[in-house]
Design a protein around this motif. Structure first.
Motif, short mmCIF file in Angstrom:
data_model
loop_
_atom_site.label_atom_id
_atom_site.label_comp_id
_atom_site.label_asym_id
_atom_site.label_seq_id
_atom_site.Cartn_x
_atom_site.Cartn_y
_atom_site.Cartn_z
N ARG A 65 15.96 -39.90 -9.00
CA ARG A 65 15.04 -38.83 -8.61
C ARG A 65 13.60 -39.08 -9.05
O ARG A 65 12.69 -38.49 -8.49
N THR A 66 13.40 -39.94 -10.05
CA THR A 66 12.05 -40.20 -10.53
C THR A 66 11.77 -41.70 -10.56
O THR A 66 12.67 -42.51 -10.81
N ALA A 67 10.50 -42.05 -10.32
CA ALA A 67 10.11 -43.45 -10.34
C ALA A 67 10.31 -44.05 -11.73
O ALA A 67 10.66 -45.24 -11.85
N GLU A 68 10.12 -43.27 -12.76
CA GLU A 68 10.26 -43.78 -14.13
C GLU A 68 11.69 -44.25 -14.40
O GLU A 68 11.89 -45.35 -14.94
N ARG A 69 12.66 -43.41 -14.03
CA ARG A 69 14.06 -43.80 -14.26
C ARG A 69 14.46 -44.98 -13.39
O ARG A 69 15.19 -45.88 -13.84
N PHE B 142 27.75 -28.65 -3.37
CA PHE B 142 28.03 -29.17 -2.03
C PHE B 142 26.85 -29.98 -1.50
O PHE B 142 27.04 -31.04 -0.90
N GLU B 143 25.64 -29.51 -1.75
CA GLU B 143 24.46 -30.24 -1.29
C GLU B 143 24.38 -31.63 -1.93
O GLU B 143 24.14 -32.63 -1.25
N VAL B 144 24.55 -31.67 -3.24
CA VAL B 144 24.40 -32.94 -3.95
C VAL B 144 25.57 -33.87 -3.69
O VAL B 144 25.40 -35.06 -3.37
N ASN B 145 26.79 -33.37 -3.83
CA ASN B 145 27.96 -34.23 -3.79
C ASN B 145 28.43 -34.58 -2.38
O ASN B 145 29.04 -35.63 -2.18
N VAL B 146 28.18 -33.69 -1.43
CA VAL B 146 28.71 -33.90 -0.08
C VAL B 146 27.59 -34.16 0.94
O VAL B 146 27.60 -35.18 1.63
N MET B 147 26.63 -33.26 1.03
CA MET B 147 25.60 -33.40 2.05
C MET B 147 24.74 -34.64 1.86
O MET B 147 24.24 -35.22 2.84
N ASP C 41 22.44 -52.35 5.10
CA ASP C 41 23.73 -52.82 5.61
C ASP C 41 24.89 -52.23 4.84
O ASP C 41 26.01 -52.16 5.35
N ILE C 42 24.63 -51.84 3.59
CA ILE C 42 25.67 -51.32 2.70
C ILE C 42 25.15 -50.03 2.09
O ILE C 42 24.07 -50.01 1.49
N LEU C 43 25.92 -48.97 2.23
CA LEU C 43 25.55 -47.68 1.67
C LEU C 43 26.63 -47.21 0.72
O LEU C 43 27.79 -47.05 1.12
N ILE C 44 26.26 -46.98 -0.53
CA ILE C 44 27.19 -46.46 -1.53
C ILE C 44 26.76 -45.03 -1.85
O ILE C 44 25.74 -44.80 -2.49
N ASN C 45 27.55 -44.06 -1.41
CA ASN C 45 27.27 -42.64 -1.65
C ASN C 45 27.86 -42.25 -3.00
O ASN C 45 28.98 -41.76 -3.10
N ASN C 46 27.07 -42.51 -4.04
CA ASN C 46 27.53 -42.31 -5.41
C ASN C 46 26.94 -41.08 -6.09
O ASN C 46 27.54 -40.54 -7.02
N ALA C 47 25.76 -40.64 -5.66
CA ALA C 47 25.09 -39.53 -6.34
C ALA C 47 26.01 -38.32 -6.44
O ALA C 47 26.66 -37.93 -5.47
N GLY C 48 26.05 -37.71 -7.62
CA GLY C 48 26.92 -36.55 -7.79
C GLY C 48 26.67 -35.86 -9.12
O GLY C 48 26.08 -36.44 -10.03
N ILE C 49 27.14 -34.64 -9.19
CA ILE C 49 27.02 -33.84 -10.40
C ILE C 49 28.37 -33.23 -10.74
O ILE C 49 29.23 -33.07 -9.87
N GLY D 145 19.96 -35.18 -3.12
CA GLY D 145 20.65 -33.90 -3.11
C GLY D 145 19.89 -32.83 -2.36
O GLY D 145 20.35 -31.69 -2.25
N THR D 146 18.72 -33.19 -1.82
CA THR D 146 17.94 -32.26 -1.00
C THR D 146 17.64 -32.91 0.35
O THR D 146 17.55 -34.15 0.46
N GLU D 147 17.47 -32.09 1.37
CA GLU D 147 17.17 -32.61 2.70
C GLU D 147 15.84 -33.36 2.70
O GLU D 147 15.71 -34.43 3.31
#
Length: 263
Positions: free
Chosen positions: A39-43, A110-115, A84-92, A68-70
């Protein structure tokens, strides 16, 4: 066995730590050009520096955005129009009794983990199909099938991921694009470490606390310990390689045997 990913581009969401970081590292080792997301450039910058130190031959770049946001997902897609490769890992996750979970929390999970995974798969999947090659992996959980009573809202989102993953796999069938889910069991990520520390009690280091947690809360575990992020990442990385070309529409377990079913 063909596990070479040279010439492929990858995006791993939520990859500044934990399982996502371990997956990014493994994909980099296999030759992919990996976008690290946070979410941040620093991290993100800090994670990239660590990765370059651990995988000197790897190619890592930044993919900053709150998926987690549109709006955050749209910004990321604009900055990285093709992967070419997408890993949908973000979650809370957050333990909370069912009767205390407010509507807003259900929506946030639901927004973060699914959408997040839906939006990115929709954006990148079309190009994968047009090119005749692609890999999409959803990082679900054994909690998708073994709903944890201490966080029903989390379990619900992981079950939803399995439905989306299977439906998408059927949508792109025969295209050269594979879509799968991976179901980790309890894994010693930074978030889980903080969770164990917050619980208090238990003697010894984090490994000992992890074993105590498994014994009390996941007694069906055959591993009888927390998994390491690298152990999950190995399965995820394999699914992204040409060697896994016949594996699609599957939900593969790296749960340490927590789930007792044989199917």
């Amino acid at each position: 066995m063909d596990i070479d990913l040279k010439g492929r581009s990858a995006l791993v969401t939520g990859s500044t730590g934990g399982i996502g970081y371990a997956v990014a590292r493994e994909l980099g080792r296999l030759g992919a050009v990996v976008a690290v997301n946070g979410r941040t450039a620093e991290r993100v910058d800090a994670a990239i520096q660590r990765l370059r130190g651990e995988v000197p031959e790897g190619q890592f770049g930044a993919g900053v955005g709150d998926v987690g946001t549109e709006e955050g997902a749209a910004e990321l897609i604009a900055a990285l129009p093709r992967v070419d490769i997408l890993i949908n890992n973000a979650g809370i996750f957050e333990p909370k009794p069912f009767f205390e979970i407010a509507d807003a929390e259900w929506r946030r999970f639901f927004e973060v983990n699914v959408m997040s995974g839906i939006r990115l798969s929709r954006a990148y999947g079309t190009g994968m199909v047009e090119r005749g090659w692609g890999r999409i992996v959803f990082i679900a959980s054994e909690s998708a099938l073994n709903i944890p009573v201490e966080m029903v809202h989390y379990g619900m989102t992981k079950t939803a991921q399995l439905a989306v993953s299977r439906g998408l796999a059927e949508t792109v069938g025969g295209s050269g694009v594979t879509v799968n889910s991976v179901l980790p069991g309890p894994t010693l990520t930074e978030g889980v470490a903080d969770f164990l520390e917050s619980m208090g009690g238990g003697d010894g280091d984090l490994e000992a606390k992890g074993r105590a947690f498994i014994a009390e809360n996941r007694p069906t575990s055959l591993l009888q310990r927390l998994a390491q992020p690298e152990e999950v990442a190995n399965m995820v990385a394999y699914l992204c390689t040409p060697a896994a070309s016949a594996t699609t529409g599957a939900a593969l377990r790296v749960d340490g045997g927590v789930l007792r079913g044989i199917a």
